[in-house]
Scaffold this active site. Structure first.
Site, PDB file in Angstrom:
ATOM      1  N   CYS A 120     -48.293  17.356  29.303  1.00 26.43           N
ATOM      2  CA  CYS A 120     -47.747  16.005  29.258  1.00 26.43           C
ATOM      3  C   CYS A 120     -48.703  15.038  29.953  1.00 26.43           C
ATOM      4  O   CYS A 120     -49.169  15.296  31.076  1.00 26.43           O
ATOM      5  CB  CYS A 120     -46.373  15.976  29.928  1.00 26.43           C
ATOM      6  SG  CYS A 120     -45.628  14.338  30.022  1.00 26.43           S
ATOM      7  N   LEU A 145     -31.162  26.340  -7.618  1.00 22.49           N
ATOM      8  CA  LEU A 145     -31.387  27.217  -8.767  1.00 22.49           C
ATOM      9  C   LEU A 145     -30.744  28.583  -8.586  1.00 22.49           C
ATOM     10  O   LEU A 145     -30.513  29.296  -9.560  1.00 22.49           O
ATOM     11  CB  LEU A 145     -32.897  27.393  -9.003  1.00 22.49           C
ATOM     12  CG  LEU A 145     -33.640  26.149  -9.513  1.00 22.49           C
ATOM     13  CD1 LEU A 145     -35.145  26.382  -9.451  1.00 22.49           C
ATOM     14  CD2 LEU A 145     -33.219  25.800 -10.924  1.00 22.49           C
ATOM     15  N   GLN A 182     -32.870  21.411   7.313  1.00 26.14           N
ATOM     16  CA  GLN A 182     -33.263  22.684   7.914  1.00 26.14           C
ATOM     17  C   GLN A 182     -34.783  22.841   7.923  1.00 26.14           C
ATOM     18  O   GLN A 182     -35.292  23.850   8.393  1.00 26.14           O
ATOM     19  CB  GLN A 182     -32.666  23.847   7.120  1.00 26.14           C
ATOM     20  CG  GLN A 182     -31.160  23.842   7.039  1.00 26.14           C
ATOM     21  CD  GLN A 182     -30.666  24.877   6.041  1.00 26.14           C
ATOM     22  OE1 GLN A 182     -30.564  26.063   6.355  1.00 26.14           O
ATOM     23  NE2 GLN A 182     -30.370  24.438   4.831  1.00 26.14           N
ATOM     24  N   ASP A 201     -41.059  20.784   8.204  1.00 22.24           N
ATOM     25  CA  ASP A 201     -42.340  20.244   7.729  1.00 22.24           C
ATOM     26  C   ASP A 201     -42.575  18.777   8.071  1.00 22.24           C
ATOM     27  O   ASP A 201     -43.670  18.250   7.832  1.00 22.24           O
ATOM     28  CB  ASP A 201     -42.478  20.448   6.219  1.00 22.24           C
ATOM     29  CG  ASP A 201     -41.262  19.949   5.441  1.00 22.24           C
ATOM     30  OD1 ASP A 201     -40.666  18.927   5.857  1.00 22.24           O
ATOM     31  OD2 ASP A 201     -40.898  20.584   4.428  1.00 22.24           O
ATOM     32  N   GLY A 255     -31.454  21.973  -2.479  1.00 25.03           N
ATOM     33  CA  GLY A 255     -32.513  22.953  -2.258  1.00 25.03           C
ATOM     34  C   GLY A 255     -32.294  23.892  -1.099  1.00 25.03           C
ATOM     35  O   GLY A 255     -33.263  24.370  -0.509  1.00 25.03           O
ATOM     36  N   SER A 256     -31.045  24.184  -0.769  1.00 29.09           N
ATOM     37  CA  SER A 256     -30.766  25.111   0.336  1.00 29.09           C
ATOM     38  C   SER A 256     -29.941  26.284  -0.170  1.00 29.09           C
ATOM     39  O   SER A 256     -28.982  26.096  -0.928  1.00 29.09           O
ATOM     40  CB  SER A 256     -30.001  24.395   1.462  1.00 29.09           C
ATOM     41  OG  SER A 256     -29.564  25.327   2.437  1.00 29.09           O
ATOM     42  N   HIS A 277     -33.723  22.584  12.782  1.00 26.17           N
ATOM     43  CA  HIS A 277     -34.632  23.677  13.139  1.00 26.17           C
ATOM     44  C   HIS A 277     -35.961  23.170  13.680  1.00 26.17           C
ATOM     45  O   HIS A 277     -36.895  23.943  13.846  1.00 26.17           O
ATOM     46  CB  HIS A 277     -34.851  24.594  11.931  1.00 26.17           C
ATOM     47  CG  HIS A 277     -33.591  25.263  11.476  1.00 26.17           C
ATOM     48  ND1 HIS A 277     -33.428  25.789  10.207  1.00 26.17           N
ATOM     49  CD2 HIS A 277     -32.427  25.489  12.131  1.00 26.17           C
ATOM     50  CE1 HIS A 277     -32.213  26.303  10.101  1.00 26.17           C
ATOM     51  NE2 HIS A 277     -31.596  26.127  11.249  1.00 26.17           N
ATOM     52  N   CYS A 326     -39.771  15.853  31.537  1.00 24.02           N
ATOM     53  CA  CYS A 326     -39.484  14.422  31.640  1.00 24.02           C
ATOM     54  C   CYS A 326     -38.020  14.169  31.273  1.00 24.02           C
ATOM     55  O   CYS A 326     -37.444  14.870  30.430  1.00 24.02           O
ATOM     56  CB  CYS A 326     -40.391  13.631  30.705  1.00 24.02           C
ATOM     57  SG  CYS A 326     -42.123  13.541  31.227  1.00 24.02           S
ATOM     58  N   CYS A 351     -34.695  20.143  -7.660  1.00 24.46           N
ATOM     59  CA  CYS A 351     -34.275  18.944  -6.918  1.00 24.46           C
ATOM     60  C   CYS A 351     -34.926  17.675  -7.459  1.00 24.46           C
ATOM     61  O   CYS A 351     -34.248  16.652  -7.638  1.00 24.46           O
ATOM     62  CB  CYS A 351     -34.600  19.115  -5.439  1.00 24.46           C
ATOM     63  SG  CYS A 351     -33.631  20.415  -4.641  1.00 24.46           S
TER      64      CYS A 351
END
Length: 424
Positions: A237, A310, A179, A182, A280-281, A199, A210, A327
């Site tokens: 582009c 957590l 998700q 980064d 971690g989600s 995402h 294109c 994690c």
């Protein structure tokens, strides 16, 4: 004794305001009781805030005369307490953590098709805040606090990212569904065909004109000028001249790009999975994607579910095992149990430096985002990799400021919107 907090009183006041807007649209049969309840709620709230031995006889009689109001106020307090507990971070003790990781390792060894779902919690070690943690973006906004700036260009893959890459190389992990925006999974060396970034990816902009869509990997966050339903990055582009757009899927949008979202890969992996590991989600968004949870299978044939987080998640009750831990700590123990080495992140081998498309000369000043710096000894990168050159007068360009991406922290307001009620 039930004690109400400031947040509980705020919720009551908000509901009272809604009540005032709707009560007159109801019939006379219900209008009287509703008005009475609205009038007595503040009084009952004040009484319940007192200790039982501090209440007067008149206050005690008031509570007896209005049991429905008492029940409503106490119910709100209970629900508010539940929400607070769900936001709290819980960490297993050392021995319990090792025992749980040992169970996870046994499941990984037996799995034929392990799929990993990742959230913001795997990137906090890279100094990228999560959303719902104690210091998360939305948590701070809920408290009315300013969100601290994050220099996303300086983030690097974490230990967890590198462990996932190693597990994939060992053929233990078949696919990763992320998700996160980064770009750290790709920078860790995980191949794109084994990754679904549901995402989007802040380092990729595309030309949708294109066919197939043409990707441009950049060494900076391309979302500076983008937002909900406004995805143009301001560049064009190099092949057809059409305007480039980012790949981010904001709340309230439906992602349609084949890459980097790779929904087909995610659905296929989930359909074959016999073990799902969530890292971690909070799963509050991911739970809505039914195709990822094999709910069309009989319960006994669904994949085992292991959750590392957590905080509480809505899938905890369905999990084979919930591991309350960070994690990086859990993955380090897991690799130890599996007797596998954790490859360190080597910036010189970061795929971004050979995948990135340099900006054209006229585009060099088209962004102010911090650039991903090349490793020592590789300073002979294209201009885009090092920043813009001084202008004609010899003045150096302004230093990039630590800022959020156009995707970062979005979505907080969506959950706070309420339907407008008709008034008469």
């Amino acid at each position: 004794m039930c004690r109400l907090q400031h947040t509980d009183i705020t919720l009551i006041i908000m509901q009272l305001n809604q009540c005032k807007c709707t009560v007159w649209s109801s019939g006379p049969a219900v209008r009287g009781p509703v008005v009475e309840l609205c009038a007595v709620l503040p009084q009952v709230t004040r009484i319940l805030k007192k200790a039982e031995d501090e209440r007067t006889e008149e206050e005690a009689r008031t509570l007896l005369r209005h049991p429905s109001a008492v029940e409503q106020v106490r119910g709100r307090s209970v629900r508010s307490g539940q929400q607070r507990r769900r936001r709290e971070e819980v960490c297993d003790g050392v021995e319990e953590l090792r025992t749980k990781v040992s169970q996870l390792a046994a499941a990984v060894r037996c799995a034929q098709h392990l799929v990993v779902y990742t959230g913001a919690g795997i990137s906090t070690a890279a100094s990228i805040p999560d959303y719902r943690g104690p210091n998360g973006v939305w948590t701070q906004l809920q408290k009315g606090q300013a969100v601290s700036s994050s220099d996303l260009g300086r983030a690097e893959p974490t230990l967890t990212h590198m462990c996932i890459k190693a597990l994939h190389q060992q053929n233990l992990v078949k696919h990763v569904v992320s998700q996160n925006c980064d770009g750290l999974h790709l920078r860790s060396g995980l191949p794109q065909h084994a990754l679904s970034e549901l995402h989007g990816n802040m380092l990729i902009e595309v030309c949708a004109s294109c066919i197939p869509a043409r990707e441009y990997v950049r060494m900076f966050d391309v979302t500076e000028r983008t937002a909900l339903r406004r995805h143009a990055t301001g560049r064009r582009c190099g092949r057809c001249g059409a305007e480039l757009r980012d790949t981010i899927v904001h709340f309230g949008e439906r992602g349609t790009l084949e890459q980097p979202l790779n929904w087909s890969g995610a659905a296929a992996a989930a359909g074959s999975a016999d073990l799902i590991l969530c890292l971690g989600s909070s799963l509050k968004v991911l739970k809505k994607y039914a195709c990822l949870w094999s709910m069309n299978r009989p319960a006994k044939r669904r994949p085992l579910l292991f959750i590392v987080n957590l905080q509480w998640t809505p899938k905890d009750d369905l999990a084979t095992l919930k591991i309350n831990g960070r994690c990086d700590e859990v993955m380090e123990l897991l690799m130890e149990e599996l007797d596998l080495q954790i490859p360190p992140y080597n910036k010189a081998e970061d795929p971004i430096f050979h995948q990135a498309t340099p900006l054209r000369p006229e585009e060099e000043l088209s962004h102010t985002r911090c650039l991903i710096a090349p490793p020592a000894g590789q300073e002979d990168q294209p201009p885009d990799a090092q920043g813009s050159a001084p202008d004609a007068q010899g003045h150096a360009p302004p230093a990039p400021q630590p800022v959020q991406g156009g995707w970062f922290g979005r979505g907080f307001s969506k959950g706070r919107k309420r339907k407008k009620r008709k008034t008469v």
